[in-house]
Design an enzyme around this catalytic site. Structure first.
Site, PDB file in Angstrom:
ATOM      1  CE  LYS A  53      62.811   5.888  36.919  1.00 36.58           C
ATOM      2  NZ  LYS A  53      61.869   6.264  38.199  1.00 36.58           N
ATOM      3  CD  GLN A  97      61.654   9.764  39.065  1.00 34.56           C
ATOM      4  OE1 GLN A  97      61.285   8.880  38.604  1.00 34.56           O
ATOM      5  NE2 GLN A  97      62.945   9.753  39.523  1.00 34.56           N
ATOM      6  CG  ASP A 120      58.138   3.581  41.623  1.00 32.57           C
ATOM      7  OD1 ASP A 120      59.142   3.283  41.338  1.00 32.57           O
ATOM      8  OD2 ASP A 120      57.695   4.822  41.560  1.00 32.57           O
TER       9      ASP A 120
END
Ligand code: L34
Length: 282
Positions: A53, A97, A120
């Protein structure tokens, strides 16, 4: 014989497009969009994804920061970090995460992120927006799957779409997005009776159950489109999906490989969401 849907190549193309958009954002606003990724603990797969990422952000000109907390940090520490990032106008996107180490309340942590920075789209507000069709951000993995289908010229409208797996981060939002595109959607899971009777009806089959090679040739229809969201690590460290790729290759009309299929698209959609978050925060 199946066409291979090359997620890496499609990602590269979209990242070029995002790079140009980031470039014009920078010349217009004098600063780059920014993403902060928080990782708790040492899960090796998460380390790889977070590294990918950060690298992808750099590729397109998004500023990224990775904050690492030890696995034994307490939840309040993580929550106050999120609060600080919510209040920091220099941070456009926040991503924690998953999975978090045992003992953390993932829902509580995710919902602590300001919905405007929730790139997200895992928090309650964004999930509700997705279901109603009134959204800013789409969750990265399902959005990546939709973009793969679109750019491969695969129409969803009127098709029988079967999603195997019902997680909050893939299966459920995947079903919603296929439905938005007018697919007829069935969601299967571990308690589904006679799973093959469902998967064999699928024009588009999305496998997101997390069991290596689970979808076999005798479970699919001739000419099916197979989207493999599974990422399972073999003992030798290599990756394999939820679909028996070699077994299904002749029978399917299109198939995504693992690695190089959905994974890179997940990251590409994160870049897109971060840019969008920055634009909304101007
Ligand atoms: N908060 N947690 C949060 N957001 C996410 O969107 C994720 N996800 C999933 C796990 N936890 C998360 C990811 O980032 C899965 N995921 C993810 C991201 C990237 C890749 C795979 C999964 C990826 O880069 N896959 C490469 C291979 C990587 C390797 O070599 O291990 C591929 O080609 O599939």
């Amino acid at each position: 014989m199946a066409a291979i849907i090359d997620g890496k190549a499609i990602s590269a193309q979209i990242r070029e497009e995002i790079k140009e958009e980031v470039c014009s954002f920078v010349s217009k606003h004098g600063k780059a969009p920014s993403l902060t990724v928080v990782i708790v603990g040492e899960d090796p797969a998460s380390q790889v994804y977070v590294r990918n990422k950060a690298r992808a952000c750099a590729q397109v000109g998004i500023v990224s920061d990775v904050i690492r907390l030890p696995a034994d940090s307490d939840e309040d520490e993580l929550l106050s970090l999120i609060k600080r990032l919510n209040e920091d106008s220099g941070v456009n996107g926040i991503l924690v995460q998953l999975p978090l180490p045992d003992g953390f309340d993932e829902k509580k942590v995710i919902c602590a992120i300001d919905p405007k920075k929730d790139v997200d789209a895992f928090g309650y507000e964004n999930v509700g927006r997705i279901l109603t069709g009134d959204y800013d951000f789409l969750p990265c993995t399902p959005a990546g799957v939709m973009e793969l289908l679109r750019r491969s010229g695969i129409e969803v409208r009127g098709k029988d779409c079967v999603v195997v797996g019902r997680s909050n981060i893939v299966g459920k939002p995947m079903a919603a997005l296929l439905l938005h595109e007018n697919g007829t959607v069935t969601v299967c899971h571990s308690k589904t009776a006679d799973l093959p009777s469902h998967t064999r009806r699928a024009d588009i089959l999305v496998a997101a159950l997390g069991r290596p090679g689970f979808i076999k040739a005798d479970m699919i229809k001739d000419g099916a489109v197979l989207i493999d969201v599974g990422i399972n690590r073999r003992e030798d460290g290599t990756l394999t999906g939820d679909v028996d790729f070699d077994g299904c290759f002749e029978k399917a009309s299109a198939i995504t490989p693992v690695p190089g299929g959905v994974g890179p698209m997940t990251i590409t959609m994160l870049l897109k969401n971060t840019l969008k978050a920055a634009e909304k925060q101007i």
